[in-house]
Design a protein around this motif. Structure first.
Motif, PDB file in Angstrom:
ATOM      1  N   GLU A 129      38.677  49.568  52.873  1.00 42.57           N
ATOM      2  CA  GLU A 129      38.059  48.367  52.286  1.00 42.57           C
ATOM      3  C   GLU A 129      36.800  47.986  53.066  1.00 42.57           C
ATOM      4  O   GLU A 129      35.805  47.547  52.489  1.00 42.57           O
ATOM      5  CB  GLU A 129      39.057  47.207  52.281  1.00 42.57           C
ATOM      6  CG  GLU A 129      40.139  47.397  51.223  1.00 42.57           C
ATOM      7  CD  GLU A 129      41.409  46.653  51.567  1.00 42.57           C
ATOM      8  OE1 GLU A 129      42.083  47.074  52.531  1.00 42.57           O
ATOM      9  OE2 GLU A 129      41.710  45.644  50.899  1.00 42.57           O
ATOM     10  N   THR A 131      34.135  50.384  51.997  1.00 43.45           N
ATOM     11  CA  THR A 131      33.599  50.017  50.678  1.00 43.45           C
ATOM     12  C   THR A 131      32.625  48.849  50.804  1.00 43.45           C
ATOM     13  O   THR A 131      31.558  48.844  50.180  1.00 43.45           O
ATOM     14  CB  THR A 131      34.750  49.638  49.728  1.00 43.45           C
ATOM     15  OG1 THR A 131      35.730  50.671  49.770  1.00 43.45           O
ATOM     16  CG2 THR A 131      34.254  49.475  48.304  1.00 43.45           C
ATOM     17  N   LEU A 161      30.219  51.303  46.606  1.00 45.11           N
ATOM     18  CA  LEU A 161      30.869  52.380  45.854  1.00 45.11           C
ATOM     19  C   LEU A 161      30.069  53.672  45.952  1.00 45.11           C
ATOM     20  O   LEU A 161      30.630  54.766  45.924  1.00 45.11           O
ATOM     21  CB  LEU A 161      31.035  51.973  44.386  1.00 45.11           C
ATOM     22  CG  LEU A 161      32.112  50.917  44.120  1.00 45.11           C
ATOM     23  CD1 LEU A 161      32.122  50.509  42.656  1.00 45.11           C
ATOM     24  CD2 LEU A 161      33.488  51.423  44.534  1.00 45.11           C
ATOM     25  N   TYR A 202      41.543  50.318  43.513  1.00 45.97           N
ATOM     26  CA  TYR A 202      40.254  50.987  43.728  1.00 45.97           C
ATOM     27  C   TYR A 202      40.158  52.300  42.949  1.00 45.97           C
ATOM     28  O   TYR A 202      39.063  52.782  42.689  1.00 45.97           O
ATOM     29  CB  TYR A 202      40.038  51.257  45.224  1.00 45.97           C
ATOM     30  CG  TYR A 202      39.663  50.016  46.012  1.00 45.97           C
ATOM     31  CD1 TYR A 202      40.632  49.092  46.397  1.00 45.97           C
ATOM     32  CD2 TYR A 202      38.339  49.761  46.351  1.00 45.97           C
ATOM     33  CE1 TYR A 202      40.289  47.949  47.102  1.00 45.97           C
ATOM     34  CE2 TYR A 202      37.987  48.615  47.066  1.00 45.97           C
ATOM     35  CZ  TYR A 202      38.970  47.721  47.441  1.00 45.97           C
ATOM     36  OH  TYR A 202      38.627  46.594  48.130  1.00 45.97           O
TER      37      TYR A 202
END
Lengths: 350, 371
Positions: B53, B56, B61, B86
């Motif tokens: 996370e 990201t 992305l 995700y």
């Protein structure tokens, strides 16, 4: 007279046949070992195609990625399996001979447990030690293997160092070290506990060229010294009294055997962790295929141990493709059926 | 055979003509352990092994499209509900090759090298656990960058974020993330320090993976949730009772400590039917149903925390992240209600999602036992 010489000739011929058969067995073992080492270098979690791998082994490939994987990871692992397997096979053979007991091995008589305790001690004490853990763990494993051997010798020696006393002392020490190991595991923090468990599983993946060189160096010195005793060790198989009558210094031969077991087991397990069963089963395989003559049986046990561990190494990489299964578990899973098969077929033919 | 002085001169000349090794000129990134990582940033074929996370948020992305490998079990296996959120958003997530994990004994240098990465990014715990493998990987010419959100300190969070951001070349996002985290962390810590009275709040945290029947792991002052208590000036019931980074403490030690605040680490684990549940798809009633048996534990009815309704569920996956300031805020608000009256940790978590994560916020993440 003519009859006698005919019988003599027949006996001589059958001995030659036997010797030829034994030599062929050793050669066959070596061929199997070579095949297994090739298979070991050809398999791994990266699942590389065999062609480029073979080229890299021969120094022909031009892909640096494959060259790195083959030369710095797979070959050290494949060769470490051979050396450690051979060392464990030899130590088992020596122990079974000097203690005149088919259940003797460094695993069953506390030497491996001692090494495991030494390694676990360092892992649990961890950062409080002045030496880096990567060096302290093998050193402690080696030292405690020696300590366990010395313990067996001194304890068994209190009552004359007879095989029975030494075996009893070994079993007592095995339980002692296992209890100490359990105590350490109980007290260890979860992260350390996990490390200890993985060490005890045994893993060839820790092999590197410098470690390989150390193991090879130690064996290169220790094994020839052991082979000089092969004749005396064969005589020990007749029992202590007969061996003594043949002029064998029984106690001294036994002591030298212990020193060899201590050094060879120590150096074998120091880098890869405890790998059980090889030391127990390899000498039996060698004895069944080659016989009691230690001049051939000792190399036979070394080859059998090397083949077993090398095959286990291949299996550990192929049981679940793409990942690694602990080799210490695989050795028993492969070794037990093999030994059982040998026992059954030996009975039938006997 | 050339005479030796001549040969030496020839050798010296040819050495001078050689270009300097590439790494001598290329920028170096300082990682969370203070190591200098040689890398001509940004990485084109990196491998990431934890804190997805955070990755990201830092790399976006788009950053995922450059990854050539990952450590799957720590996300797919440990936090499946979050992973599944995700999955539809990251096209290559379903098929990214696995390099294994040290906890499972599956981490493989061979696998890493075979993927031809130009950078391997690992958490400090994996770095420590993979001594032989990391040497083999570095020897193969693949630099390793170490990040460390587990340390749960402001310095390591910032150093980790900056290192990953530099490696991925996404400096705008990185700066915004660091700025946000630093501001929130320092604000909460300072306000808590000002609000603290002479008596420290007594707190206890336990992992609720096995439910109330099992005494779960607690955390000492120098690790994970234990650090949160330290940052907020709370007295940790597990202090001095745990060797290493985590472990259960005896039931009677909790009773003797009489905590005023109890936090149960919850998550969306699979195959853990008795676990306290939190996460994107968990309703508050489900979380509360998981918490209720804790109040029934032997002797707990007499604890200050249970009497005052200060039994809480807190998503375990909030810790060691770039949004763990929301968990810090949640605890601060319980310890010092007066000083944090107007703060809303759940709103702060939702805001972080809106600004930095591709998934939308929903569900239950931190919650008191009594509504």
């Amino acid at each position: 007279m003519a009859e006698l010489s005919a019988a003599e000739a027949a006996a001589r011929e059958s001995w030659h046949r036997l010797a030829a058969r034994r030599t062929a067995m050793l050669a066959g073992g070596l061929a199997l070992l070579a095949l297994s080492v090739v298979a070991d270098a050809a398999t791994g979690p990266a699942m590389l195609p065999p062609g480029p791998v073979a080229a890299a082994v021969l120094g022909l490939g031009d892909d640096p990625m494959i060259r790195t994987i083959v030369w710095s990871i797979r070959l050290p692992v494949a060769l470490m399996a051979v050396l450690v397997g051979a060392a464990l096979g030899l130590t088992g053979a020596v122990m079974q001979t000097i203690l005149n007991n088919p259940l003797a091995s460094s695993y069953t008589l506390g030497v491996s447990a001692g090494a495991g305790f030494g390694a676990a001690l360092v892992i649990v004490l961890g950062t409080t030690l002045p030496v880096a853990e990567s060096q302290a763990v093998p050193l402690a494993a080696f030292a405690f293997a020696g300590l366990a051997c010395a313990g067996v010798w001194l304890l068994g020696g209190l009552r004359g160092a007879t095989p029975e006393m030494l075996v009893l002392a070994g079993i007592a020490l095995m339980f002692l070290f296992q209890a100490l190991l359990a105590l350490l595991q109980f007290m260890a923090a979860p992260e350390a506990l996990q490390q200890v468990v993985f060490w005890l599983f045994g893993s060839l993946q820790r092999a590197t060229w410098p470690k390989l060189a150390i193991v090879a160096g130690v064996l290169a010195v220790a094994a020839p010294l052991l082979m000089r005793n092969a004749w005396s060790l064969t005589a020990l198989r007749f029992g202590d009294e007969r061996a003594a009558a043949l002029g064998i210094p029984v106690r001294a031969v036994r002591f030298r055997g212990f020193v060899f077991v201590s050094v060879a087991t120590g150096v074998a397990v120091a880098f890869v962790g405890t790998i059980g069963f090889i030391g127990l089963v390899a000498p039996h395989v060698a004895r069944m295929l080659i016989g009691e003559d230690q001049r051939l049986m000792l190399p036979g046990a070394a080859i059998a141990g090397a083949v077993l561990l090398s095959l286990a190494s291949v299996a550990s990489k192929t049981i679940s493709p793409g990942s690694l299964f602990p080799v210490g578990i695989v050795t028993a899973l492969i070794g037990v059926p093999f030994l059982t098969w040998l026992i059954i077929t030996a009975r039938r033919s006997g | 055979m050339i005479a030796s002085p001549t040969r030496r001169r020839l050798l010296a000349g040819s050495l001078a003509a050689l270009p300097l090794p590439a790494f001598a000129q290329s920028p170096r990134i300082t990682d969370a352990l203070g190591r200098e990582v040689p890398l001509a940033a940004p990485a084109r074929r990196p491998i990431m092994t934890f804190n997805y996370e955070e990755f990201t948020a830092i790399a976006g992305l788009d950053g995922w499209q450059r990854l050539v490998g990952m450590n799957r079990v720590v996300w797919e296996g440990w936090r499946p509900a979050i992973f599944n959120r995700y999955l539809p958003l990251i096209p290559n997530l379903a098929t990214l090759p696995d390099v294994g994990n040290t906890d499972e004994g599956t981490f493989s240098a061979e696998k890493v090298i075979s993927l031809r990465p130009d950078l391997l990014m690992v958490p400090a715990w994996l770095w420590r656990a993979a001594e032989t493998a990391r040497e083999q990987i570095i020897a193969a010419g693949i630099p390793i960058l170490v990040f460390d959100y587990n340390a749960q300190t402001l310095e390591r969070h910032i150093a980790s974020t900056r290192a990953i951001g530099l490696a991925m070349g996404t400096l705008d996002r990185t700066d915004a993330l660091i700025e946000r985290y630093r501001r929130n962390f320092e604000d909460i810590r300072d306000r808590a320090a000002r609000a603290a009275g002479p008596a420290k709040p007594r707190a206890y945290v336990e992992l609720g993976q096995g439910g109330a029947e099992v005494i779960g792991n607690s955390y000492p002052p120098n690790n994970l949730w234990g650090r949160f208590f330290e940052h907020l000036g709370a007295q940790n019931a597990a202090a001095g009772r745990i060797e290493g980074g985590y472990g259960p403490i005896p039931a009677e030690a909790v009773l003797a400590a009489d905590p005023q605040f109890i936090f149960i680490g919850a998550s969306s684990w699979v195959n853990r039917p008795k676990a306290v549940r939190t996460g994107y798809d968990v309703a508050p009633e489900t979380t509360r149903a998981g918490l209720a048996p804790y109040a029934q534990r032997l002797g707990w009815a007499g604890l200050s925390a249970i009497r005052d309704g200060e039994l809480h569920a807190i998503e375990h996956g909030l810790a060691r992240t770039l949004f763990d300031d929301t968990a810090l805020l949640y605890m601060a608000k319980r310890f010092y209600p007066g000083a944090f009256e107007k703060d809303d940790p759940v709103a702060s978590l939702a805001d972080y999602h809106a600004r930095f994560l591709p998934v939308s916020f929903s569900g239950t993440w931190m919650l008191p036992w009594r509504s």
